[in-house]
Design an enzyme around this catalytic site. Structure first.
Site, mmCIF file in Angstrom:
data_model
loop_
_atom_site.group_PDB
_atom_site.id
_atom_site.type_symbol
_atom_site.label_atom_id
_atom_site.label_comp_id
_atom_site.label_asym_id
_atom_site.label_seq_id
_atom_site.Cartn_x
_atom_site.Cartn_y
_atom_site.Cartn_z
ATOM 1 N N HIS A 1 1.614 4.632 -2.770
ATOM 2 C CA HIS A 1 1.758 6.083 -2.565
ATOM 3 C C HIS A 1 3.119 6.571 -3.068
ATOM 4 O O HIS A 1 3.229 7.604 -3.743
ATOM 5 C CB HIS A 1 1.646 6.421 -1.075
ATOM 6 C CG HIS A 1 0.277 6.322 -0.514
ATOM 7 N ND1 HIS A 1 -0.803 6.997 -1.039
ATOM 8 C CD2 HIS A 1 -0.200 5.628 0.559
ATOM 9 C CE1 HIS A 1 -1.881 6.736 -0.321
ATOM 10 N NE2 HIS A 1 -1.549 5.906 0.650
ATOM 11 N N HIS B 1 3.542 6.619 -6.854
ATOM 12 C CA HIS B 1 2.731 7.726 -7.365
ATOM 13 C C HIS B 1 3.481 9.057 -7.191
ATOM 14 O O HIS B 1 3.603 9.853 -8.133
ATOM 15 C CB HIS B 1 1.394 7.758 -6.610
ATOM 16 C CG HIS B 1 0.371 8.679 -7.214
ATOM 17 N ND1 HIS B 1 -0.862 8.883 -6.639
ATOM 18 C CD2 HIS B 1 0.398 9.470 -8.321
ATOM 19 C CE1 HIS B 1 -1.559 9.722 -7.383
ATOM 20 N NE2 HIS B 1 -0.813 10.105 -8.398
ATOM 21 N N HIS C 1 0.832 -1.207 0.000
ATOM 22 C CA HIS C 1 0.000 0.000 0.000
ATOM 23 C C HIS C 1 0.871 1.262 0.000
ATOM 24 O O HIS C 1 0.682 2.169 -0.822
ATOM 25 C CB HIS C 1 -0.900 -0.033 1.244
ATOM 26 C CG HIS C 1 -1.818 1.133 1.393
ATOM 27 N ND1 HIS C 1 -3.166 1.058 1.083
ATOM 28 C CD2 HIS C 1 -1.615 2.402 1.829
ATOM 29 C CE1 HIS C 1 -3.736 2.231 1.332
ATOM 30 N NE2 HIS C 1 -2.816 3.055 1.789
ATOM 31 N N GLU C 2 1.837 1.315 0.913
ATOM 32 C CA GLU C 2 2.674 2.508 1.023
ATOM 33 C C GLU C 2 3.568 2.687 -0.211
ATOM 34 O O GLU C 2 3.853 3.815 -0.625
ATOM 35 C CB GLU C 2 3.522 2.458 2.297
ATOM 36 C CG GLU C 2 2.722 2.429 3.591
ATOM 37 C CD GLU C 2 1.727 3.562 3.742
ATOM 38 O OE1 GLU C 2 1.903 4.615 3.085
ATOM 39 O OE2 GLU C 2 0.749 3.399 4.491
#
Length: 599
Positions: free
Chosen positions: A391, A394, A387-388
């Site tokens: 980020h 991105h 998940h991190e």
């Protein structure tokens, strides 16, 4: 229990490398003094934004200083978070934060002065090549011009800001500092501390008596203060309504969504489409009832895992392999960015004494991303890491491809890349795990994630809009009326498999997001967009992955968030992305029920 090591005992390879920002604390201090000395440069622009050249100079100067101060702050806050007990870095972070406030205050004149330039002139200036990197920012300012008041009125609203924030501050202080709950008691009579932090963990317990005790003690306590809390909530809703009316917006929702240029139809499509698929939520609650062996499911049964006693350990080294393999559909370049992060110490992996809890992705323009973890050897940490990195990749792409003023991204799209990564990981693990119980555990987690991020947050969004509409119609938000509205929504969303009681009606009283002005719907839209995009990539392959990278990850805030998502492949002004997400949820239900036949 394993001993928690000190920061000094951490192996360097498992810590983030902050020397990529500043070589030393001394270098930080040198840069701090330099930037502190540049406070005041803004004075030469005050009252002087009367030509294209002056505007370009002001914007470039402000951007350069913002980039430098951003790096300063990130270094200080990461140093602090790696060991919050170290006074030196607490002071360093405080010092950097103060400089940020001083800088923002010093440059706060800029937007009001730009707005003094008439619309036609500003439109002409922004088309000039000298302002090309600021053209979109200026376009957005021009679009908000209709809702900007006179200098005197703007000043009055700003001065009233502290007063209007009182309901939120009061709720926050009461909820976090003053409110205390009776201990929860388990089936053997043992007491368990009940706090905001322990509540959900207690609801996940396999001891139903403990779950019931935690649930009833929490909501009985909130119920005792429901009249007071209805007034704090009414206060913040009244503030939203007043501000919207003062600026000439059609409604509080119109103002809130306009801040990110989101059409209101996005909100309505979300609520309608989720309502059209509530039969899937009801199917899930019925499945949960059967799996737990209950005649009737209670609201305190909706968090406890349906799949129990699954040993799903996962070392950090194993997790890296799973993550990299799962993201291969994104192509070699994407995977190599993650490898770079793993090899070049973007991740601060393990817990140490004083380290900030939880996980996050940080960084700023001109730095690599930094990921904070507090690694525990389980599969949930694998999903958190993936998940991190969503980020982080991105941010990496947007900073590499946009100037700093457009390298950030709207909160509306902020959770898409992270949930996208998780979706690819879940798909890969399901296809490659051999243990049926582990597959069921994984699907249970995916179903719960969808329930919490799409169905629950949409229910919250529906409640939030109802109470704002009630206030705009002149209806007082009494505790009884709030209980009634919330209870009806909860019944509608959870269905007949759940046996209701009065406690859940007061859940509105404990949700801090209701004080955040139409925020919650973005959890649902972001999760749904990620589910839809990941489904496209898995089904369509490399060309779709490239489109996602080029049209979404690289775009930052260079276009309106609704357009960025549309160009990537999801038009959130239609129901299609939500419908696609519902297909993913339905497929997961099908897979779960099919696997049950194998156990």
């Amino acid at each position: 229990m394993a001993k928690v090591i000190t920061r000094q005992e951490q192996e360097e390879k498992n810590t983030w490398n902050l020397k990529t920002i500043f070589e030393s604390d001394a270098a930080f201090e040198e840069k701090y003094k330099e930037l502190e000395g540049r406070l005041g440069e803004e004075e030469r622009f005050k009252g002087q934004i009367d030509s294209l050249e002056t505007l370009a100079d002001a914007l470039e100067t402000e951007r350069e200083l913002s980039e430098e101060i951003g790096r300063l702050f990130v270094y200080a806050h990461l140093k602090h978070d790696q060991d919050t007990s170290e006074d030196k870095y607490s002071a360093l972070e405080s010092k950097a934060r103060t400089l940020v406030v001083k800088f923002n205050t010093a440059w706060s004149f800029l937007v009001p002065e730009i707005m003094k330039v008439d619309e036609e002139t500003l439109e002409e200036w922004r088309m000039d090549p000298r302002l090309s990197e600021f053209s979109f920012d200026l376009e957005k300012l021009n679009k908000k011009r209709a809702y900007v008041l006179s200098d005197k009125e703007e000043k009055l609203l700003a001065q009233a800001g502290e007063v209007m924030s009182n309901p939120t501050s009061t709720f926050g202080m009461f909820n976090n500092a003053d409110l205390e709950f009776p201990d929860a008691v388990d089936s053997e009579g043992n007491a368990h501390a009940l706090t905001q932090g322990t509540y959900i963990d207690l609801l996940k317990s396999s001891d139903r008596k403990l779950r019931q005790s935690a649930y009833e003690n929490l909501y009985s306590t909130y119920g005792a203060y429901k009249n007071t809390l209805s007034q704090t909530l009414q206060g913040v809703v009244s503030t939203h309504v007043f501000q919207a009316q003062a600026r000439g917006y059609e409604s509080a929702r119109h103002q809130a969504l306009s801040n990110n240029f989101i059409p209101e139809e996005v909100y309505d499509n979300l609520v309608k489409t989720v309502n059209d698929h509530l039969h899937l939520m009801h199917r899930y609650t019925e499945l949960r009832r059967k799996m737990l062996g209950l005649d009737k499911l209670k609201m305190y049964d909706v968090y406890t895992p349906m799949v129990k006693d699954v040993d799903f350990e996962m070392s950090y080294e194993e997790a890296k392999e799973w993550m990299l393999a799962s993201l291969e559909p994104m192509g070699e370049t994407y995977v190599n960015i993650i490898k770079e992060g793993l090899e070049n110490r973007w991740v601060d992996v393990y817990e140490n004494k004083g380290k900030r809890s939880g996980a996050y992705s940080s960084g700023t323009y001109g730095t690599n991303p930094f990921i904070l973890m507090n690694w525990q050897d389980n599969v949930n940490n694998l999903f958190t890491l993936t998940h991190e990195f969503g980020h982080s990749v991105h941010s990496y792409y947007s900073r590499q491809n946009q100037p700093s003023n457009m390298s950030g991204y709207s909160i509306f799209v902020a959770e898409v890349a992270s949930n996208f990564n998780e979706a690819l990981l879940a798909d890969y693990m399901f296809k490659n795990l051999e243990d049926t119980k582990k597959k069921l555990y994984l699907l249970n987690e995916q179903l719960e994630g969808f329930r919490g991020s799409v169905f629950r947050q949409t229910m919250f969004a529906e409640f939030e809009h109802k109470i704002h509409s009630m206030k705009e119609a002149g209806e007082p938000l009494t505790a009884g009326r709030l209980n009634e509205v919330y209870g009806e929504l909860n019944r509608k969303y959870f269905g007949d498999a759940v046996e209701y009681d009065d406690h859940i009606e007061v859940e509105w009283a404990r949700i801090p997001h209701f004080y955040m002005n139409y925020y919650v719907y973005q959890y649902s839209t972001g999760y749904a967009a990620a589910a839809s995009l990941s489904k496209q990539v898995l089904e369509e392959g490399e060309a779709t992955a490239e489109r996602y990278i080029n049209e979404f990850l690289k775009k930052g805030s260079s276009d309106y968030p609704i357009n960025v998502l549309k160009n990537a492949g999801v038009d959130m002004t239609t129901s299609e992305p939500i419908e696609n997400a519902m297909k993913v949820f339905e497929a997961q239900l099908d897979q779960f029920e099919a696997l049950l036949q194998e156990v």
